[in-house]
Design an enzyme around this catalytic site. Structure first.
Site, PDB file in Angstrom:
ATOM      1  N   TYR A 177       2.063   3.584  -0.047  1.00 26.35           N
ATOM      2  CA  TYR A 177       1.442   3.636  -1.371  1.00 26.35           C
ATOM      3  C   TYR A 177      -0.014   3.194  -1.294  1.00 26.35           C
ATOM      4  O   TYR A 177      -0.900   3.844  -1.863  1.00 26.35           O
ATOM      5  CB  TYR A 177       2.227   2.742  -2.317  1.00 26.35           C
ATOM      6  CG  TYR A 177       1.770   2.775  -3.753  1.00 26.35           C
ATOM      7  CD1 TYR A 177       2.147   3.818  -4.599  1.00 26.35           C
ATOM      8  CD2 TYR A 177       0.980   1.755  -4.273  1.00 26.35           C
ATOM      9  CE1 TYR A 177       1.747   3.846  -5.922  1.00 26.35           C
ATOM     10  CE2 TYR A 177       0.572   1.769  -5.592  1.00 26.35           C
ATOM     11  CZ  TYR A 177       0.951   2.823  -6.414  1.00 26.35           C
ATOM     12  OH  TYR A 177       0.546   2.832  -7.724  1.00 26.35           O
ATOM     13  N   SER A 180      -2.218   5.850   0.400  1.00 29.10           N
ATOM     14  CA  SER A 180      -2.383   7.037  -0.445  1.00 29.10           C
ATOM     15  C   SER A 180      -3.356   6.770  -1.583  1.00 29.10           C
ATOM     16  O   SER A 180      -4.153   7.646  -1.950  1.00 29.10           O
ATOM     17  CB  SER A 180      -1.033   7.507  -0.985  1.00 29.10           C
ATOM     18  OG  SER A 180      -0.479   6.587  -1.898  1.00 29.10           O
TER      19      SER A 180
END
Length: 254
Positions: A177, A180
């Site tokens: 996460y 990204s």
């Protein structure tokens, strides 16, 4: 860097650009059938903006849109899986055909908050999937919708990011996460530089830790997190607040 707060909304005035009134604006919110996206759609609709509520599941999207229409909003459910080029192309064509414009794009669809992983042991498939949704999904959706903004010289693009994607953010959890969102921040800055002076404002917003299905219990009320996103989506043309990373209307470090 010192934090700088910006006003919620300056007095409405016409600029050199054709800035549409709220009742004329069309907004697309991805991942909007629940949680943060749903609340963003609710707040935009309450401002008089026509909202296209993007959802992978058509039934869930229509249920959410129907709820907001009962509250008085002009909300239309649209099928959208941001990882599907076919979905993205079809939606761009539909918006062009039915509305002829898109004024606001909220890249909210996100996933893979891999809180139990660490960088040294994460499943690479999770990393790929996080990048596919959180970065590439937003990237290809933006690319498809930009012509609809350029046509009228007006647009607001808001990439829903996270402070944990900041370069100097500390922590070892959520590696897929984090990476990204850091990549999404980089894309935001490049796109903002490219679109400077075009009438299209591009910013990233961290909503903070909100109490949603992904964020879990204990976070702030979802309405508070959504408010900063809606602020960035409805910025006036002057002064041009562009190419920044914000939380609660305050600029934060990349």
């Amino acid at each position: 860097m010192n934090a700088v707060a910006f006003p919620v909304r300056s007095p409405r005035r016409r600029s050199a650009l054709a800035e549409p009134e709220p009742a004329q604006r069309v907004a697309l919110v991805s991942g909007a059938n629940r949680g943060l996206g749903l609340e963003v759609a609710r707040q935009l609709a309450a401002d008089g903006i026509t909202v296209l509520l993007g959802a992978r599941n058509a039934l869930a999207g229509e249920k959410a849109a129907r709820q907001l229409r009962r509250e008085g909003g002009a909300v239309v459910a649209v099928a959208l899986d941001v990882t599907s080029p076919a979905d993205v192309r079809a939606l761009a064509s539909r918006i062009d055909r039915e509305y002829g414009r898109l004024d606001i794009l909220i890249n909210n669809a996100g996933a893979y908050f891999d809180v139990d992983n660490e960088a040294s042991s994460v499943d690479m498939d999770v990393v790929r999937q996080a990048l596919e949704t959180n970065l590439l999904g937003a990237w290809q959706l933006t690319e498809a919708m930009l012509p609809l903004m350029r046509r009228h010289g007006y647009g607001r693009i808001v990439n829903v990011s996270s402070g944990c994607g900041a370069i100097d953010s500390e922590g070892t959890s959520c590696p897929a996460y984090r990476v990204s969102k850091a990549a999404l921040n980089s894309h935001t800055r490049m796109l903002a530089t490219e679109l400077s002076g075009s009438g299209i404002l591009v910013n990233a917003v961290c909503p903070g830790w909100v109490a949603t299905d992904m964020g879990g219990h204990g976070g702030r009320p979802v309405a508070e997190g959504a408010a900063g996103i809606v602020w960035a989506a409805t910025l006036p043309s002057r002064p041009a607040i562009h190419g920044g990373f914000f939380r609660d209307r305050v600029r934060i470090d990349w």
